[in-house]
Design a protein around this motif. Structure first.
Motif, short mmCIF file in Angstrom:
data_model
loop_
_atom_site.label_atom_id
_atom_site.label_comp_id
_atom_site.label_asym_id
_atom_site.label_seq_id
_atom_site.Cartn_x
_atom_site.Cartn_y
_atom_site.Cartn_z
N LYS A 106 0.85 -1.19 0.00
CA LYS A 106 0.00 0.00 0.00
C LYS A 106 0.88 1.23 0.00
O LYS A 106 1.66 1.44 0.93
CB LYS A 106 -0.91 0.00 1.23
N LYS A 107 0.76 2.02 -1.03
CA LYS A 107 1.54 3.25 -1.12
C LYS A 107 1.15 4.17 0.05
O LYS A 107 -0.03 4.34 0.34
CB LYS A 107 1.26 3.93 -2.46
N GLY A 108 2.14 4.74 0.70
CA GLY A 108 1.87 5.60 1.85
C GLY A 108 1.65 4.86 3.14
O GLY A 108 1.30 5.47 4.16
N LYS A 109 1.87 3.55 3.15
CA LYS A 109 1.58 2.70 4.30
C LYS A 109 2.22 3.21 5.60
O LYS A 109 3.40 3.54 5.64
CB LYS A 109 2.08 1.28 4.02
N GLY A 110 1.40 3.26 6.64
CA GLY A 110 1.91 3.55 7.97
C GLY A 110 1.95 5.02 8.34
O GLY A 110 2.36 5.35 9.45
N TYR A 111 1.52 5.89 7.43
CA TYR A 111 1.46 7.31 7.74
C TYR A 111 0.10 7.82 7.28
O TYR A 111 -0.16 7.90 6.08
CB TYR A 111 2.60 8.07 7.05
N ALA A 145 -4.27 10.63 1.33
CA ALA A 145 -4.10 11.51 0.18
C ALA A 145 -4.36 10.76 -1.11
O ALA A 145 -4.04 9.57 -1.24
CB ALA A 145 -2.69 12.10 0.18
N GLU A 146 -4.89 11.48 -2.09
CA GLU A 146 -5.23 10.86 -3.37
C GLU A 146 -3.99 10.30 -4.06
O GLU A 146 -4.03 9.23 -4.66
CB GLU A 146 -5.92 11.88 -4.28
#
Length: 642
Positions: free
Chosen positions: A285-290, A296-297
């Motif tokens: 998952k892109k952006g995982k954990g933040y 964000a799109e």
């Protein structure tokens, strides 16, 4: 700013060899600390964030399982490699990312032995890893080639060309398909993780080999292929991946790329497998954990400096509109009155402004994915059918489609319009993304019209001109970032092809500017005038065709001609120099100096500093003029401060 996160375990791991001394159970803590360190770092430097967050666990697992740097780990594009840099001896410098003299925002061979292959463009990793794997196989050296490639990069044909050739590597090649956006398989769950682990295990691979050999010995020859196909399709019903099987890969997955208890055993099985080449399908998952990135799109793909707690990015002060938005605004106006205008981009709609066009004309907008070659020939096909395609592609990415520009567009003289974004130097992204070569590689082609906008108003005129130019292919180049603040005309001009303009009259020195160095040329003219050297400044507008009448006039009435451009040798200045030589204009003592980018790949830095280093600022122009006037004989000196 918040206090830097505590990372007690990460602090003890300067290199992957130290990571491999840990127990499996410690890896979760390493990943958590690595993610915290990544977030804190990018909050202070800006840069790519979402992709790196998505591969934290994968980065830990790969360095834990494989013997890097002997096993060659190649990150496709490389923008997701910040966690990799932290784990491979560069943590002390990680907060210099994308700054002058600091770490590159991509992988870079000269930076570390853990970066075996420099990458910043998409879809090259499998080919490179295959090269490493086959070289090691031929030499008998240990080490695998491991390519980590995102699902978006699989839209480029080069990835499949490499995979089609991959059997030559045997089990030396491992491809990690990082599926972080479009799902190409069923949802991840306990069953799929269990199957992936079983299918990658040595017993299963050995059983498969036994079955294959048994079938060859027992079954009639004509049944060998059906038996093999039955085995493959039975397995891929559960796991997906029949496409990869057809390309000669053993497919494993999908597995949860954030679950280390699933990920590490599978990678260990793959590492030890005799079967190969192998592709491991990892879902992340892109952006995982933040949380701000996950919400964000764009998953915080590229960010400015930001507040870690709130995720709020530091917004630059409002200024003039960006060139890409000026381009988009005028293209929309042209399309409102001409239904033949269409926009094409190669996976960069927001970066080129095509996303704005898409909102107004969704049926006339085409994002073809990371496939610049296809984009150009697709545009050529539409042009051949009477449409007016605008192919909006970064200068550095258009290089990938040069064969198509030559054969499918220029030779056929088709009116494809190229909107070349990110022309010139691009700052923090460095040499891999600099638009240094487009004038050189386009202006050499017969039938091509090549324009360079000096400001927002000129870009508006040029887009309007391209929309009405049907005699052949045309291109306009413009830089990254904000314009100069020039007023954008309500009614654009239809420019005469191949005609420049005088913006300042003088008598002794003539500066012929192409593109946005015009402002520096005018500053230099002020300085030269103060020294008693009356200076003309011309905005040439066109690198091809050149305004021969204007050049002749200036050559016959001035002692020195300076050309200046934001491109490599062989571009605008070379064309001016060649024509003046052919016409004998230098026989009377005319001095010509060409100013262009130096014949090196410049490292990342602030753009203004990059241009100053290149000598393409007002001080460099003045120094070049004074140097030319010190020589009594006719001479040609390349570069700025010669």
């Amino acid at each position: 700013m918040t206090q830097r996160p505590a990372t007690p375990l990460l602090d003890t791991l300067p290199l992957p060899a130290d990571l491999r001394k840990l127990e499996h159970r410690d890896l979760r803590q390493v990943a958590d600390e690595l993610r915290a360190e990544l977030i804190d770092t990018v909050s202070t430097t800006g840069g790519h964030l979402g992709a790196g967050l998505g591969v934290v666990e994968l980065t830990v697992a790969l360095h834990y399982v494989f013997n890097t740097p002997e096993d060659r780990l190649i990150w496709d594009v490389g923008h997701q490699a910040y966690p990799h840099k932290i784990l491979t001896g560069r943590r002390e410098r990680i907060r210099t990312l994308r700054q002058g003299g600091g770490l590159s925002g991509f992988t870079k061979r000269s930076e570390s032995e853990y970066d075996p292959f420099g990458a910043a463009h998409s879809s090259t990793s499998i080919s490179a890893a295959l090269g490493f794997a086959v070289a090691n196989k031929l030499s008998g050296a240990p080490g695998k080639g491991i390519a980590v490639i995102g699902d978006g990069a699989m839209s480029a044909g080069m990835a499949y060309e490499a995979m089609n050739n991959a059997q030559a590597a045997g089990n030396r090649l491992v491809v990690i398909l990082n599926d972080n956006d479009m799902s190409i398989a069923p949802p991840v769950g306990a069953l799929s993780a269990y199957l992936a682990r079983i299918y990658s295990s040595r017993p299963f691979l050995e059983i498969r080999e036994v079955v294959k050999l048994l079938a060859q010995k027992v079954l009639p020859h004509q049944l060998h292929s059906p038996a093999k196909r039955a085995e493959e399709y039975f397995r891929t019903l559960a796991t997906g991946g029949s496409l990869f099987e057809e390309l000669g890969f053993y497919y494993v997955g999908p597995i949860d790329g954030h679950n280390l208890e699933h990920l590490v055993p599978v990678l260990e099985n793959v590492r030890d497998a005799a079967e190969g080449p192998i592709i491991v399908h990892v879902v992340t998952k892109k952006g995982k954990g933040y949380a701000p990135a996950e919400a964000a799109e764009d998953k915080y793909h590229g960010v400015q400096k930001f507040d870690v707690v709130t995720g709020t990015q530091v917004k630059p002060k409002a200024g003039p509109p960006s060139y890409q938005n000026v381009f988009a605004a005028q293209l929309i106006k042209e399309a409102q009155v001409d239904d033949k205008i269409v926009a094409i981009t190669a996976a960069m709609p927001s970066g080129t402004g095509v996303d704005r066009f898409a909102k107004a004309f969704p049926d006339r907008t085409f994002d073809v994915g990371i496939a610049e070659q296809h984009a150009v020939t697709f545009a050529a096909g539409m042009a051949a059918q009477g449409y007016k395609p605008f192919a909006a592609i970064y200068s550095t990415f258009l290089q990938r489609a040069y064969d198509q520009v030559v054969h499918d567009v220029a030779i056929q003289n088709l009116p494809v319009r190229f909107a070349i974004d990110r022309a010139g130097l691009v700052g923090a992204d460095g040499a891999t993304h600099a638009g240094s070569f487009d004038v050189t590689y386009l202006a050499t082609l017969p039938n091509m019209v090549v324009m360079a906008a000096s400001d927002e108003a000129e870009l508006t005129h040029m887009v309007h001109t391209m929309a009405h130019y049907d005699a052949g292919p045309s291109a306009v180049r413009y830089p990254r970032g904000e314009g100069t603040g020039a007023a954008i005309p309500e009614v654009p001009q239809l420019l005469e092809i191949g005609k420049g303009r005088i913006v300042r009259e003088g008598k002794k020195v003539a500066i012929l500017s192409l593109g946005t160095r015009l402002g520096e040329a005018l500053l230099a003219a002020d300085d030269l005038d103060a020294r008693g050297l009356s200076t003309t400044v011309a905005d040439m507008r066109f690198a091809k065709p050149i305004d021969h009448a204007l050049v002749r006039k200036l050559a016959l009435s001035h002692d020195v001609i300076i050309t200046i451009e934001e491109g490599a040798i062989g571009g605008f200045g070379a064309h001016i120099l060649t024509w003046c030589s052919d016409e004998g204009l230098m026989d009377g003592g005319l001095k010509i100096r060409t100013m262009r980018l130096p014949d090196v790949f410049q490292d990342h830095d602030n753009p203004a500093l990059q241009y100053a280093e290149a000598g393409l600022d007002s001080a460099g122009i003045v120094a070049t003029v004074l140097s030319a006037l010190q020589h009594n004989s006719v001479g040609i000196i390349g570069g700025a401060r010669a």
